[in-house]
Design a protein around this motif. Sequence first.
Motif, PDB file in Angstrom:
ATOM      1  N   THR A 105       0.555  -1.176   0.000  1.00 21.74           N
ATOM      2  CA  THR A 105       0.039  -0.034   0.017  1.00 21.74           C
ATOM      3  C   THR A 105       0.758   1.280   0.083  1.00 21.74           C
ATOM      4  O   THR A 105       1.882   1.226   0.772  1.00 21.74           O
ATOM      5  N   GLN A 106       0.447   2.081  -0.858  1.00 20.42           N
ATOM      6  CA  GLN A 106       0.939   3.671  -0.834  1.00 20.42           C
ATOM      7  C   GLN A 106       0.125   4.539  -0.279  1.00 20.42           C
ATOM      8  O   GLN A 106      -1.269   4.511  -1.283  1.00 20.42           O
ATOM      9  N   LEU A 108      -1.372   7.909  -0.080  1.00 22.81           N
ATOM     10  CA  LEU A 108      -1.180   9.274  -0.840  1.00 22.81           C
ATOM     11  C   LEU A 108      -1.939  10.401  -0.116  1.00 22.81           C
ATOM     12  O   LEU A 108      -1.464  11.520  -0.281  1.00 22.81           O
ATOM     13  N   ARG A 136      -5.618   5.908  -1.177  1.00 20.70           N
ATOM     14  CA  ARG A 136      -4.494   4.763  -1.147  1.00 20.70           C
ATOM     15  C   ARG A 136      -4.289   3.969  -2.295  1.00 20.70           C
ATOM     16  O   ARG A 136      -5.280   3.840  -2.981  1.00 20.70           O
ATOM     17  N   THR A 161      -0.374   6.706   9.204  1.00 17.97           N
ATOM     18  CA  THR A 161      -0.011   6.642   7.891  1.00 17.97           C
ATOM     19  C   THR A 161       0.832   5.129   7.773  1.00 17.97           C
ATOM     20  O   THR A 161       0.718   4.373   6.934  1.00 17.97           O
ATOM     21  N   GLU A 165      -0.252   1.697   5.795  1.00 18.24           N
ATOM     22  CA  GLU A 165       0.695   1.089   4.805  1.00 18.24           C
ATOM     23  C   GLU A 165       1.189  -0.343   5.140  1.00 18.24           C
ATOM     24  O   GLU A 165       1.523  -0.975   4.199  1.00 18.24           O
ATOM     25  N   ARG A 199      -1.989   6.752 -12.355  1.00 24.26           N
ATOM     26  CA  ARG A 199      -1.870   5.997 -11.077  1.00 24.26           C
ATOM     27  C   ARG A 199      -1.939   4.438 -11.246  1.00 24.26           C
ATOM     28  O   ARG A 199      -1.204   3.893 -10.605  1.00 24.26           O
TER      29      ARG A 199
END
Length: 245
Positions: A105-106, A108, A136, A161, A165, A199
């Motif tokens: 997971t990123q 954002l 995300r 956060t 992630e 994305r």
Amino acid sequence: MSLDLTVDRSSPVPLYFQLSQQLEAAIEHGALTPGSLLGNEIELAARLGLSRPTVRQAIQSLVDKGLLVRRRGVGTQVVHSQVKRPLELSSLYDDLEAAGQRPATQVLVNTVVQASAEIAAALGVPEGSEVHRVERLRLAHGEPMAYLTNHLPGGLLDLDTAQLEATGLYRLMRAAGITLHSARQSIGARAATAAEAERLTEPEGAPLLTMQRTTFDDTGRAVEYGDHIYRPSRYSFEFQLLVRP
């Protein structure tokens, strides 16, 4: 490739289909990862005692599904697997783990915003009240799979956060003592905008699966509203339909 592949010649199921199903299962469960070489048809046919046309038909069926690709000078290579998500109250993170997809997971966006009319109606809070917004990018085997936007009522949960992630949102909610009970969900499709295409590494205008979900806890309180987009080449929903008595 070191897979335990077998065919049952006494079965009414065609041999090519038996082979293709085993290869597809190996891809879906991560035994054959993206980039893996399948080997040539001659070796595979000799190993299983099958004819080359039978092996070729099995491989072609997976090429047609987008799971394999034939590359000149390289051979037959695994592209990726498609996650088939059951329609039940589960998180994408959990479904990816169950499918052996190694989710990542990123995060954002992780912030507090004022609820728009749409978000306020979904969460049952006054318009303009503070809600938590998280955006995300979910990946599997290092490839983008879905872009997830979630809103939660203000003060419901401390969303760190690093934790977002490391694991899934529903796991964090359950760990905080929130009992997820039911959800209202709609599924659709539309063309990708330029930002969404970038994305998800898709061409602009490519078809995307969409899902909107409002999740309720065991007291009937709305605890989360999700607006998600998925790459259809990597993701599908599975339905089980029953006849009314």
